[in-house]
Design a protein around this motif. Structure first.
Motif, PDB file in Angstrom:
ATOM      1  N   VAL A 222      37.807  53.171  39.100  1.00  0.00           N
ATOM      2  CA  VAL A 222      36.903  52.559  40.073  1.00  0.00           C
ATOM      3  C   VAL A 222      37.612  52.527  41.420  1.00  0.00           C
ATOM      4  N   ARG A 223      36.955  53.062  42.453  1.00  0.00           N
ATOM      5  CA  ARG A 223      37.510  53.023  43.809  1.00  0.00           C
ATOM      6  C   ARG A 223      36.622  52.156  44.688  1.00  0.00           C
ATOM      7  N   VAL A 224      37.245  51.244  45.394  1.00  0.00           N
ATOM      8  CA  VAL A 224      36.506  50.276  46.203  1.00  0.00           C
ATOM      9  C   VAL A 224      36.851  50.471  47.668  1.00  0.00           C
ATOM     10  N   ASP A 225      35.835  50.598  48.514  1.00  0.00           N
ATOM     11  CA  ASP A 225      36.046  50.590  49.965  1.00  0.00           C
ATOM     12  C   ASP A 225      36.065  49.129  50.407  1.00  0.00           C
ATOM     13  N   PRO A 226      37.231  48.587  50.740  1.00  0.00           N
ATOM     14  CA  PRO A 226      37.325  47.154  51.043  1.00  0.00           C
ATOM     15  C   PRO A 226      36.531  46.778  52.287  1.00  0.00           C
ATOM     16  N   LEU A 227      35.911  45.598  52.233  1.00  0.00           N
ATOM     17  CA  LEU A 227      35.152  45.077  53.366  1.00  0.00           C
ATOM     18  C   LEU A 227      35.974  44.002  54.054  1.00  0.00           C
ATOM     19  N   GLY A 228      36.093  44.097  55.375  1.00  0.00           N
ATOM     20  CA  GLY A 228      36.850  43.095  56.110  1.00  0.00           C
ATOM     21  C   GLY A 228      36.870  43.411  57.587  1.00  0.00           C
ATOM     22  N   SER A 229      37.179  42.407  58.381  1.00  0.00           N
ATOM     23  CA  SER A 229      37.163  42.556  59.834  1.00  0.00           C
ATOM     24  C   SER A 229      38.519  42.921  60.419  1.00  0.00           C
ATOM     25  N   VAL A 230      39.555  42.954  59.573  1.00  0.00           N
ATOM     26  CA  VAL A 230      40.910  43.272  60.059  1.00  0.00           C
ATOM     27  C   VAL A 230      41.404  44.540  59.377  1.00  0.00           C
ATOM     28  N   THR A 231      41.857  45.495  60.183  1.00  0.00           N
ATOM     29  CA  THR A 231      42.445  46.738  59.677  1.00  0.00           C
ATOM     30  C   THR A 231      43.813  46.914  60.320  1.00  0.00           C
ATOM     31  N   VAL A 232      44.808  47.209  59.509  1.00  0.00           N
ATOM     32  CA  VAL A 232      46.176  47.404  60.024  1.00  0.00           C
ATOM     33  C   VAL A 232      46.728  48.720  59.482  1.00  0.00           C
ATOM     34  N   ASN A 233      47.802  49.187  60.102  1.00  0.00           N
ATOM     35  CA  ASN A 233      48.459  50.401  59.597  1.00  0.00           C
ATOM     36  C   ASN A 233      49.925  50.154  59.273  1.00  0.00           C
ATOM     37  N   ASP A 234      50.258  48.879  59.058  1.00  0.00           N
ATOM     38  CA  ASP A 234      51.646  48.512  58.744  1.00  0.00           C
ATOM     39  C   ASP A 234      51.657  47.588  57.533  1.00  0.00           C
ATOM     40  N   GLY A 235      52.399  47.972  56.495  1.00  0.00           N
ATOM     41  CA  GLY A 235      52.415  47.209  55.264  1.00  0.00           C
ATOM     42  C   GLY A 235      52.993  45.820  55.417  1.00  0.00           C
ATOM     43  N   GLU A 236      54.036  45.684  56.234  1.00  0.00           N
ATOM     44  CA  GLU A 236      54.659  44.367  56.404  1.00  0.00           C
ATOM     45  C   GLU A 236      53.710  43.403  57.098  1.00  0.00           C
ATOM     46  N   LEU A 237      53.000  43.903  58.113  1.00  0.00           N
ATOM     47  CA  LEU A 237      52.010  43.060  58.800  1.00  0.00           C
ATOM     48  C   LEU A 237      50.894  42.685  57.836  1.00  0.00           C
ATOM     49  N   MET A 238      50.454  43.624  57.013  1.00  0.00           N
ATOM     50  CA  MET A 238      49.397  43.369  56.047  1.00  0.00           C
ATOM     51  C   MET A 238      49.787  42.231  55.100  1.00  0.00           C
ATOM     52  N   ARG A 239      51.003  42.274  54.598  1.00  0.00           N
ATOM     53  CA  ARG A 239      51.456  41.224  53.670  1.00  0.00           C
ATOM     54  C   ARG A 239      51.589  39.885  54.382  1.00  0.00           C
TER      55      ARG A 239
END
Length: 300
Positions: A216-233
């Motif tokens: 199952v692949r899910v396109d996540p819904l959200g208002s914030v998109t980042v391109n850095d894993g540390e910032l995401m965490r």
């Protein structure tokens, strides 16, 4: 200009000039006396000059022979030294090992490994490029790379560098307290998700699960998109939303209790960090030295 036969007869000439005996020179070269004599004759004919005085009892260099020996003997010694060095380099690590390493591997692999590697191989140079973009691995001349296993091309050889980890959804305790813990992938549509745009491809990463035996692949819904894993965490720790990551990437947050996993039972499988390289590169001494050090590193 060097012709294809420019060096024909020179090994025989050098051996005879050293021994002043065709028989002894032949023994040194592992050839027959007849083949050595023939090679000398052809060399003299090609040069148009006599190099050796030959009698039944004695052999000596002519003036032209002495002049030739004086000119080529240092070059012959340099060639022999170069060949020995080349042969030795096939056995002992030397030169520069070029690695391309994804940032995640720095604290988990490179930093704990590097002191031991430098101590074991102080004369071996190491060049490390930190990047998550490995698609030009071969054309950019890297000897090896470190990357998450699922991203590595199938024609590469891979050596595991860490314990297997799982992909899952992660959120802060406060987020789960306020919004609940998703019990299935279908619940994710009701949650704020922090989306991750992959720097190497530019696309928004789709969350992947295995549910009831199907992918199952899910396109996540959200208002914030980042391109850095540390910032995401970091945003997930602050309760901004849920993230899709691994138990390896989030190990510090899990240990501190600032993030908690969800949908672990839907994880698409175990993954890991791997050292990878081509089949053609696997026998390089410098790479073998690095692999040996990697295998001695405790897997975390």
């Amino acid at each position: 200009m060097i012709h294809p036969n420019s060096f024909d007869g020179l090994p025989e000439f050098l051996a005879v000039a050293k021994r002043m005996s065709v028989r002894k020179a032949a023994l040194d070269l592992g050839k027959t006396p007849g083949s050595v004599s023939l090679a000398l004759q052809r060399l003299e004919q090609r040069l148009g000059v006599l190099l050796l005085h030959r009698t039944t009892r004695k052999m000596s260099l002519t003036e032209a022979g002495k002049d030739l020996l004086q000119k080529i003997e240092p070059a012959a010694q340099a060639i022999a030294t170069g060949l020995d060095a080349a042969a030795q380099s096939a056995k002992a690590p030397s030169g520069t090992l070029r690695l391309i390493v994804e940032r995640l591997a720095l604290s988990h692999v490179i930093e704990p490994l590097l002191p031991a590697f430098r101590q074991a191989w102080p004369k071996l140079n190491l060049e490390i490029t930190v990047s998550n973009r490995h698609e030009h691995f071969a054309s950019e001349g890297y000897d090896a790379g470190i990357q998450i296993g699922s991203y590595i091309a199938q024609d590469m050889i891979a050596v595991r560098l860490c314990k297997p980890f799982q992909w899952a959804v992660f959120g802060s305790p406060d987020y789960f307290k306020a919004h609940g813990i998703p019990q299935s992938t279908s619940d994710l549509v009701r949650h704020e998700c922090i989306r991750f745009r992959r720097p190497e491809k530019g696309d928004v990463y789709r969350w992947e699960f295995v549910e009831k035996g199907s992918t199952v692949r899910v396109d996540p819904l959200g208002s914030v998109t980042v391109n850095d894993g540390e910032l995401m965490r970091s945003l997930a720790v602050q309760g901004v939303g849920l993230i899709y990551s691994s138990t390896f990437h989030t190990s510090r947050e899990l240990a501190a209790g600032t993030l908690q996993p969800a949908l672990l039972e839907c994880s698409p499988g175990s993954d890991g960090l791997f050292l990878y390289f081509s089949k053609a590169a696997k026998n390089q001494p410098k790479l073998r030295a690095f692999i040996e050090t990697c295998t001695q590193l405790p897997k975390r």
